[in-house]
Motif scaffolding. Structure first.
Motif, mmCIF file in Angstrom:
data_model
loop_
_atom_site.group_PDB
_atom_site.id
_atom_site.type_symbol
_atom_site.label_atom_id
_atom_site.label_comp_id
_atom_site.label_asym_id
_atom_site.label_seq_id
_atom_site.Cartn_x
_atom_site.Cartn_y
_atom_site.Cartn_z
ATOM 1 N N PRO A 37 -28.787 24.552 27.967
ATOM 2 C CA PRO A 37 -28.167 24.491 29.272
ATOM 3 C C PRO A 37 -28.595 25.150 30.178
ATOM 4 C CG PRO A 37 -27.250 26.175 27.856
ATOM 5 C CD PRO A 37 -28.315 25.553 26.804
ATOM 6 N N ILE A 86 -33.667 20.251 32.496
ATOM 7 C CA ILE A 86 -32.559 20.997 31.539
ATOM 8 C C ILE A 86 -31.638 20.049 31.316
ATOM 9 C CG2 ILE A 86 -30.978 22.863 31.442
ATOM 10 C CD1 ILE A 86 -32.694 24.309 33.684
ATOM 11 N N THR A 87 -31.705 19.652 29.976
ATOM 12 C CA THR A 87 -30.680 18.394 29.379
ATOM 13 C C THR A 87 -29.332 19.047 29.005
ATOM 14 O OG1 THR A 87 -31.281 18.320 27.439
ATOM 15 C CG2 THR A 87 -32.762 17.282 29.074
ATOM 16 N N GLY A 88 -29.189 20.124 28.556
ATOM 17 C CA GLY A 88 -28.093 20.815 27.948
ATOM 18 C C GLY A 88 -27.612 19.625 26.646
ATOM 19 N N MET A 89 -28.121 18.717 26.152
ATOM 20 C CA MET A 89 -27.861 17.876 25.295
ATOM 21 C C MET A 89 -28.393 18.141 24.066
ATOM 22 S SD MET A 89 -29.531 14.547 26.915
ATOM 23 C CE MET A 89 -29.131 13.226 25.899
ATOM 24 N N GLY A 90 -28.895 19.185 23.653
ATOM 25 C CA GLY A 90 -29.490 19.377 22.201
ATOM 26 C C GLY A 90 -30.527 18.390 21.742
#
Lengths: 176, 176, 176, 176
Positions: free
Chosen positions: C75, C89-93
């Motif tokens: 994140p 930055i996707t923050g979606m693993g």
């Protein structure tokens, strides 16, 4: 088309650590809303965490024999509400808010915070009907300014359920 | 910490088919904003599509020699603005709005629609500063009610750039 | 169609904590591959973290004056390689592995682990060409069994670059 | 910890248009597997589409009175299998394969294609146990080379169910 139970999404702030009066009110409303959703034979979908409106709605639904789906933001179910029957683990943080919006036949916001605002906005983007329950006047005015045809305002649980019934009925009517 | 160029996100409605006056105004503002972002040596990030504010901001930035990043919702780059240098293809629809929010050091909304509202809300959820430029009063009041400390209002491009400069300066100052 | 620099994805295991010989080999190959990608004027895209193949490829590209894009799973950018110019930055693993696959014109795997395997499989699902560099024979046989027309095998960096050049040339040829 | 029904994921190729013998075999196996999963009181999770292994497993589970969850890649439920009780609409394309992997207590692959390979790889990345049923030898060798401790091979439905039972039992045993 298969006959499926409608999925009613209940969204709202997760933080209850302040235990302020408004939050307690939202938790109380969410609990009753969850009960009513279960009593009507609908499935309940929430953000799944063991906090605030999400947890309260699930507990309410379980107390009335309902089935609860939790769309979790984290990479596992460790922070899931115990009252979630079906934890869907997304691992995608707040991007899961779009899954909440898309998967709900009708989305109800109980109270308002940044995450809930995102869910309402994403529902409108996907042309989904939204019911605002006990949100601040600024929220009602703003979301109505975005799309008045999709935004419905309720001041109590009974009013919210009336909106949901009408919206579900409108979906199953043949288009003319 | 590496020295990186700040990434300034510019979000706004994609639909220009109506060519109404307000939308033309947003396109004009976005073009000038893109120019200013490039002139300051910052990277521009948008939703990447060849429509409305996204496209206009990218065209503005390219006219001033800038670099543009487009975070596309679809599964390919077919609907990308020609003015996007670096298309990031997410294939995740509106869930990509969270990537826009997380990847922007500062996020500027030019005009407002459901998708833009989601981006602003997701930015606030992630504790990112937001500048509202030429949005309706309902939007200013609502987002300020969510988090007054992160929401800044500008009435023209110059004002938006002043906010961005101050916000970037605050981030690089040592915490005391 | 705009003229854009091709985006070459370099994927590979992130774990270097064991410092075993094969991992050292992959880091060495990734560094040289990054250099070559930059020298050819292509953009480098990786998973962005400060580990293993991702980090090494970015360092190689920077040493040759290239531009590096990092598609981060977390994140924020705290675990980004210092050699990433543009952190997304996707923050979606691990769901971000699909963004890696979709955004790369050609995807090169250097070594193999579960995350890299997912990236190769998702690239094939999206009909993207893949080059396997220094992967185990089991990987070569398996991915070739999935789609022999899209999978190319290289035993050294020079061979991988020859494949990339041919694949890029094939994409810009007019269809007949 | 709440007592929840285990969620068993069944993944496999969606394309049946060729109606070749191997695909027919996979559809037959998936149907029987769905029946067995329902008979054991477990929930079935699939990719939800009205094609191939996904559809067949759901039909099998429904024929035995089970409950089926479909994690759909598209922005609506239009391509959902009629045998899905609970459609989760992700709108995120193949990135939803990670939701399949994370949400399954055990993941079973019936047959193999690029999408299924991604699901198996993402499950291994998340340290989830996988059962390979009727996959090619290349797949068995490759995934075993990635993580032999998590990959189990079955040649028929009965064998797959034996693996699932053992894996579920191991999860509920107290760690020593």
């Amino acid at each position: 088309m298969p006959i499926r139970k409608p999925i009613i999404g209940v969204m709202g702030p997760g933080k209850t650590e302040l235990h302020t009066e408004p939050v307690d009110k939202h938790v109380e409303l969410a609990t009753e809303l969850g009960k009513q959703i279960a009593s009507h034979g609908w499935l309940l979908l929430t953000g799944g965490r063991n906090l605030g409106v999400m947890d309260a709605a699930c507990r309410g639904a379980k107390s009335a024999g309902g089935t609860t789906i939790g769309i979790l933001p984290g990479p596992d179910a460790l922070d899931s509400s115990d009252a979630v029957d079906i934890p869907i683990i997304t691992g995608m943080g707040s991007a899961r808010n779009n899954v909440n919006a898309l998967s709900s036949t009708v989305l109800i916001a109980v109270g308002m915070g940044p995450g809930t605002a995102a869910e309402v906005a994403l529902a409108l983007k996907a042309r989904k009907p939204v019911v605002l329950l006990a949100t601040q006047p600024e929220a009602e005015k703003f979301f109505t300014s975005l799309d008045a045809s999709l935004v419905h305002v309720a001041s109590d649980v009974e009013g919210a359920i009336v909106h949901v019934k009408a919206l579900l009925a409108a979906q199953t009517e043949p288009a003319t």
